[in-house]
Design a protein around this motif. Sequence first.
Motif, short mmCIF file in Angstrom:
data_model
loop_
_atom_site.label_atom_id
_atom_site.label_comp_id
_atom_site.label_asym_id
_atom_site.label_seq_id
_atom_site.Cartn_x
_atom_site.Cartn_y
_atom_site.Cartn_z
N SER A 225 -7.68 -23.80 22.89
CA SER A 225 -9.01 -24.33 23.16
C SER A 225 -9.09 -24.80 24.61
O SER A 225 -8.17 -25.44 25.13
N HIS A 268 -13.01 -19.34 13.85
CA HIS A 268 -12.88 -20.33 14.92
C HIS A 268 -14.07 -21.29 14.92
O HIS A 268 -13.88 -22.50 14.78
N ALA A 269 -15.27 -20.76 15.08
CA ALA A 269 -16.45 -21.63 15.11
C ALA A 269 -16.58 -22.42 13.81
O ALA A 269 -16.96 -23.60 13.81
N HIS A 272 -14.35 -25.48 13.73
CA HIS A 272 -14.53 -26.47 14.80
C HIS A 272 -15.13 -27.76 14.25
O HIS A 272 -16.11 -27.75 13.51
N ARG A 332 -21.68 -27.61 20.02
CA ARG A 332 -21.34 -27.02 18.72
C ARG A 332 -21.92 -25.62 18.52
O ARG A 332 -21.19 -24.72 18.05
N SER A 335 -19.62 -23.22 20.51
CA SER A 335 -18.21 -23.60 20.62
C SER A 335 -17.29 -22.39 20.75
O SER A 335 -16.35 -22.39 21.56
N HIS A 336 -17.54 -21.34 19.95
CA HIS A 336 -16.65 -20.18 20.00
C HIS A 336 -16.88 -19.39 21.29
O HIS A 336 -15.93 -18.93 21.93
N SER A 341 -13.56 -24.28 20.62
CA SER A 341 -13.30 -24.62 19.21
C SER A 341 -11.95 -25.31 19.13
O SER A 341 -10.95 -24.80 19.63
N ASN A 342 -11.92 -26.47 18.48
CA ASN A 342 -10.68 -27.26 18.49
C ASN A 342 -9.74 -26.91 17.35
O ASN A 342 -8.67 -27.51 17.22
N TYR A 344 -8.64 -23.48 14.32
CA TYR A 344 -8.92 -22.16 13.76
C TYR A 344 -8.43 -22.14 12.32
O TYR A 344 -7.61 -22.96 11.90
#
Length: 351
Positions: A225, A268-269, A272, A332, A335-336, A341-342, A344
Motif C-alpha cells: 500500500s 483489494h478495494a 480496505h 475510499r 482506494s484501489h 488499500s490497506n 487485501y
Amino acid sequence: MSKQTEIEALRSAYRRDLAEGTDRFFEPPRTTCPWCGSGRLTTRLRTTDLLQHKPGAFGLDRCEECGHTFQNPRLNDTGLEFYYRDFYDGLGEQKMSGTFGGRTKMYQGRAQAMVPHDPTPKNWLDVGTGHGHFCEAAREVLPGTAFDGLDFTDGVELAAREGRVERAYRGAFPDLAPDLAARYDVVSMFHYLEHSTDPDRELRAAHETVRPGGHLLIEVPDPESRYARLLGRWWLPWLQPQHLHFIPVANLRTRLTDLGFTVVAEQHAEAHDPVDLLAAVWLALDHAAPREDAPWLPTPPGALQKTLRAALLLAGIPALIAGTLLDRFAVRPFSHRLRVSNAYRIVARRD
C-alpha cells in the motif's frame, strides 16, 4: 474494582518485568529472510509502541529479493506475552470488545466474499476469532452455517459463552489442526497471519483443516500500500510490536499454490478499511500528548499532565474530523486505483 485501582494493582508486576530492560524480550536478529532465505535485507521502519506505549523499540526489515517485511529482531515468547498483556484482555478487554463489536457491516462484507464460491457452507472455522464478533455477524449472511472459533486467548471462551461461536478451540492452530483434519468447508484467517511467528506453518495447518474442495479465506495488511510509505510509522497496520510478518500478495498466492490451493479470488478495494488518515492523526496526537496512566508507567501522571493531555486532544479534534472525512469520502472510492488499500483478501480452494 475501578480502573485506577486495577492499574495500581498491576504496577508492581510490570515494574518487575521491566527491571532488567526490554532486551530480554527479543530473539537474536536475523540475517536472512524468513520467507525466502535471502540475505538481502534493508531497514524499512524503526518505531515504538504507539498504541499502549509500553517501553521498547521495534524494527521492520524488508527482503529485497521477495519483498517480505518482518519484525527484526523478533519478539520471543516472553516478549509476546508482555506486549499482548492487557491489550485484548485484562485492562484492554472492554475497549477492544467495544471496538470489534461495532464493525458488523465490515464483518458481513467478509462473509459475502465467500458467497460466489460456496453460498451454503455447512461449517466454518474462524482462526484468530478473538471475541467471535465476526462469527456473530456472518451468521446473518449465512444463516445455515455453523461457525466455530479458534484463538490462543480466553476471548474465544467468552465468544462461546456469549453464543457467538458454537465450538471454541483455545490454543495454537498448528497444534490443534491434526484433530480438525478435513473437517471444515471454510477456514478464515482475518488479520491473523501477520500476528503469527511462522505464517507458513499456519498455512499448512489450514490446508490440513479444510476439506478437499473447501475454501480458505485470508485477509492481511498490504505492505505494498502506498500509505505504508507515505504515512511511515503512523500507518496503523504496522501495529508494532504485534505484527510480525507482512506478506506481499504475490508471495501468498505462490505459497498457497505450492501447498495445493487454487486462488479463486483476490480483493483489494473490498478489504480496505477507511481509517488510515484518522488513525495517523490520532497516533501522532496521542504520541505527542502526555501519557495516559497505565501500569507500565513508573508513576501515575499528575494533574498538570492530565490537563495538558486533554487540551492537546481537544485541539486536535478538527484534524481528526478532517481525517475521517477524507478517509470515507475522498479516498475510499478510489482506494484501489490510488493503490492505498490497506489490506487485501484472498479466497483459495483446496484442490
